[in-house]
Design a protein around this motif. Structure first.
Motif, PDB file in Angstrom:
ATOM      1  N   LYS A 101       8.655 -33.472-154.502  1.00 34.21           N
ATOM      2  CA  LYS A 101      10.079 -32.883-154.074  1.00 34.21           C
ATOM      3  C   LYS A 101      10.202 -32.996-152.538  1.00 34.21           C
ATOM      4  O   LYS A 101      11.102 -32.982-151.920  1.00 34.21           O
ATOM      5  CB  LYS A 101       9.644 -31.500-154.473  1.00 34.21           C
ATOM      6  CG  LYS A 101      10.428 -31.288-156.027  1.00 34.21           C
ATOM      7  CD  LYS A 101      10.352 -29.905-156.389  1.00 34.21           C
ATOM      8  CE  LYS A 101      10.462 -29.807-157.826  1.00 34.21           C
ATOM      9  NZ  LYS A 101       9.664 -28.662-158.360  1.00 34.21           N
ATOM     10  N   LEU A 102       8.883 -32.481-151.843  1.00 35.43           N
ATOM     11  CA  LEU A 102       8.995 -32.633-150.239  1.00 35.43           C
ATOM     12  C   LEU A 102       9.457 -33.784-149.742  1.00 35.43           C
ATOM     13  O   LEU A 102      10.098 -33.732-148.792  1.00 35.43           O
ATOM     14  CB  LEU A 102       7.540 -32.146-149.718  1.00 35.43           C
ATOM     15  CG  LEU A 102       7.240 -30.607-149.523  1.00 35.43           C
ATOM     16  CD1 LEU A 102       5.822 -30.691-148.903  1.00 35.43           C
ATOM     17  CD2 LEU A 102       8.231 -30.023-148.690  1.00 35.43           C
ATOM     18  N   ILE A 103       8.683 -34.782-150.307  1.00 33.93           N
ATOM     19  CA  ILE A 103       9.024 -36.237-149.362  1.00 33.93           C
ATOM     20  C   ILE A 103      10.558 -36.886-149.933  1.00 33.93           C
ATOM     21  O   ILE A 103      11.305 -37.038-149.022  1.00 33.93           O
ATOM     22  CB  ILE A 103       8.018 -37.151-150.155  1.00 33.93           C
ATOM     23  CG1 ILE A 103       6.678 -36.768-149.413  1.00 33.93           C
ATOM     24  CG2 ILE A 103       8.558 -38.436-149.781  1.00 33.93           C
ATOM     25  CD1 ILE A 103       5.668 -37.809-149.863  1.00 33.93           C
ATOM     26  N   ALA A 104      11.095 -36.109-151.207  1.00 31.70           N
ATOM     27  CA  ALA A 104      12.217 -36.739-151.413  1.00 31.70           C
ATOM     28  C   ALA A 104      13.515 -35.965-150.538  1.00 31.70           C
ATOM     29  O   ALA A 104      14.426 -36.360-150.207  1.00 31.70           O
ATOM     30  CB  ALA A 104      12.656 -36.242-153.025  1.00 31.70           C
ATOM     31  N   LYS A 105      12.954 -34.860-150.236  1.00 26.46           N
ATOM     32  CA  LYS A 105      13.741 -33.845-149.300  1.00 26.46           C
ATOM     33  C   LYS A 105      13.689 -34.225-147.868  1.00 26.46           C
ATOM     34  O   LYS A 105      14.890 -34.519-147.198  1.00 26.46           O
ATOM     35  CB  LYS A 105      13.157 -32.377-149.582  1.00 26.46           C
ATOM     36  CG  LYS A 105      14.262 -31.429-148.811  1.00 26.46           C
ATOM     37  CD  LYS A 105      13.792 -29.810-149.251  1.00 26.46           C
ATOM     38  CE  LYS A 105      15.003 -28.774-148.590  1.00 26.46           C
ATOM     39  NZ  LYS A 105      14.190 -27.675-148.347  1.00 26.46           N
ATOM     40  N   TYR A 106      12.697 -34.718-147.512  1.00 30.15           N
ATOM     41  CA  TYR A 106      12.633 -34.696-145.780  1.00 30.15           C
ATOM     42  C   TYR A 106      12.712 -36.490-145.498  1.00 30.15           C
ATOM     43  O   TYR A 106      12.802 -36.646-144.230  1.00 30.15           O
ATOM     44  CB  TYR A 106      11.287 -34.099-145.257  1.00 30.15           C
ATOM     45  CG  TYR A 106      11.379 -32.506-145.125  1.00 30.15           C
ATOM     46  CD1 TYR A 106      12.173 -32.005-144.454  1.00 30.15           C
ATOM     47  CD2 TYR A 106      10.618 -31.926-145.932  1.00 30.15           C
ATOM     48  CE1 TYR A 106      12.417 -30.688-144.576  1.00 30.15           C
ATOM     49  CE2 TYR A 106      10.988 -30.600-146.340  1.00 30.15           C
ATOM     50  CZ  TYR A 106      11.596 -29.936-145.452  1.00 30.15           C
ATOM     51  OH  TYR A 106      11.884 -28.503-145.477  1.00 30.15           O
TER      52      TYR A 106
END
Lengths: 77, 448
Positions: A35-40
């Motif tokens: 999720k984090l990587i997809a967001k940032y």
């Protein structure tokens, strides 16, 4: 030695417990990470495919150049 | 003139066959130094011997004599006395078994990369007089250098790490739990082996032995060797041979269990196509796995540390030379040494014991139980999860990368052509490697 079975059952509970806890925490961390990587870093996933087409274009160019040379040589003869 | 000729001839023989020429008496008393001491005394005494006596004493140093006539006080590499059966028929049977291993490796393609070196190591270990398994022998040196101290299995694990692609697991992390369920093969068999040892006269294993045997259920060669060396070094040969043989037999052992536990409707389930995995996810994965094992189970970090290092080197993308060496040159060299070293434990007096049969049976049970547990877990997940999960992929939870995943794919295709489960099965498959390393860490922490 009398309670080998009881001992081994305890090992089984401990072992399977730790294996599952380990993998479960790993799954949670990985889902959170995704999720984090997809967001940032949302744009990067397209990069590898971009690279792929680039090499594709290069390959096509090389093929075209080879074709031209072959044609040229044949005509020269 | 004649004497000189005989002496020269004898010198020739002693130089070219020093290890064979050691007289059995010397060999039995000084197994290690026989090689160096044999030349001088034989030559001195030889002046008084007739050619017939020479031939006779030479005959006594041949393998024909040693394999047919048992002698007293023959000691093996570790200095233990070998009984007559293991000197003669035992060695012949073991040589037969190594030939069988060659057959399986070459003609049947059973894990040839390991069974061939192991088989050849076993062949060398059963040669009389040569004492290759002794502390100064060829195989003994290899064993002491990298197996006794658990070094080679770690290097192999590093190479496996550098070869493993965690993409399929990252695409659907939940399937990693299936790799955990399959570890029930290890712990279920541990309980079974303990019960059989306690309540029946069939086996007489200690708890350590049971743990080392049941790790075969993890279907992971290096992990099995690692644990066996730590907990039950005497059983190493049989455990390694069982682990690699059963890994080779995955296509035979698994499908019947998979079919028995699933219905036709379950086997034809089509799974959703996997999402694309970001490069950073793959890069961070080894660090996450290592971090978790540091926090939860530091005892497993030698195995997981080596594995994650290999994987990190691969995914970093900047040290391709190193990752390439780990995947190819290094793992190949270590495989040769590991195979020969493990083969040294196939000496007759170590392998031809009642325990070996028990290990082969329990190892098979461990494999079957692991497969079954993975499939059952996948069935449960299929019921609970919103996305469909084909229960067949649970069978890939036993490590055996990538063989188990291929078997799942094959069974899936047989039921429904075009239903490609390979990538979905790779998730549980690679998490099974982590799972069995964690299980190994638990066993080490219990017994240390």
């Amino acid at each position: 030695m009398e309670n080998m079975v009881a001992e081994s059952v305890k090992y089984m509970i401990l072992g399977m417990g730790i294996v599952f806890v380990f993998l479960y925490i790993m799954v949670l961390v990985l889902q959170f990470q995704a999720k984090l990587i997809a967001k940032y870093f949302p744009e990067t996933p397209s990069q590898p495919s971009g690279g792929g087409t680039k090499t594709g274009i290069q390959k096509a160019k090389v093929a075209a150049v080879i074709g031209a040379i072959v044609h040229h040589k044949k005509c020269g003869k | 003139m004649k004497k000189q000729f005989v002496a020269a001839l004898l010198l020739f023989f002693t130089l070219f066959a020093t290890n064979v020429m050691a007289s059995e008496h010397e060999a039995s008393q000084h197994p290690v130094s026989a090689l160096t001491q044999s030349a001088a005394p034989t030559e001195e005494v030889s002046h008084d011997k007739s050619i017939w006596e020479l031939l006779k004493s030479f005959y006594k140093t041949t393998g024909i004599y040693a394999l047919t006539t048992a002698q007293e006080n023959v000691v093996n590499g570790e200095g233990e006395v070998v009984d007559p059966f293991h000197q003669t028929w035992g060695r012949i049977i073991m040589i037969g078994i190594t030939l069988l291993l060659f057959y399986l490796a070459i003609a049947k393609g059973f894990e040839p990369l390991l069974l061939l070196p192991i088989g050849f190591g076993g062949l060398l270990a059963n040669i009389p007089y040569a004492n290759m398994t002794g502390p100064d022998g060829f195989l003994g040196v290899i064993y002491a250098a990298g197996i006794h101290n658990e070094f080679f299995p770690l290097l192999i694990f590093m190479g496996v790490g550098a070869m493993t692609d965690f993409g399929p697991m990252l695409a659907n992390p939940k399937t990693a739990l299936l790799g955990g369920a399959a570890q029930f093969g290890i712990f279920g068999t541990l309980v079974g082996a303990a019960a059989l040892s306690q309540f029946t006269p069939l086996f007489d294993f200690s708890l350590q032995d049971c743990a080392a045997i049941s790790i075969i259920g993890g279907a992971d060669g290096p992990t099995s060797i690692f644990i066996a060396t730590k907990l039950a070094p005497d059983l190493l040969g049989a455990i390694a041979v069982a682990a690699y043989s059963y890994m080779a037999l995955v296509p035979v052992i698994q499908p019947p269990i998979m079919r028995a536990l699933t219905s036709k409707e379950e086997r034809v389930i089509v799974m959703k196509q996997q999402r694309k995995v970001h490069r950073l996810e793959k890069l961070f994965l080894p660090l996450i796995v290592l971090g978790l094992s540091i926090l939860l189970l530091p005892e497993s970090t030698p195995l997981i540390g080596a594995f994650t290092f290999g994987n990190f080197a691969k995914e970093s993308g900047v040290v391709d030379r190193l990752s390439d060496t780990m995947q190819n040159a290094l793992i190949n060299i270590v495989t040769i040494l590991l195979g020969l070293g493990v083969g040294s434990k196939l000496a007759a007096e170590k392998f031809l014991v009642g325990d070996t049969l028990g290990i082969l049976i329990l190892g098979l049970v461990a494999f079957a139980v692991g497969t079954a547990a993975g499939v059952i877990m996948a069935k449960i997940m299929n019921k609970l999860s919103s996305e469909p999960i084909n229960p067949l992929i649970g069978a890939a939870g036993v490590s055996a990368v990538p063989m188990a995943a291929r078997v799942v794919n094959k069974v899936g295709m047989e039921e429904k052509p075009g239903n490609i489960l390979l990538m979905h099965a790779m998730g549980p498959n690679v998490s099974g490697v982590i799972g069995s390393a964690v299980a190994a860490g638990v066993l080490i922490s219990i017994f240390s």
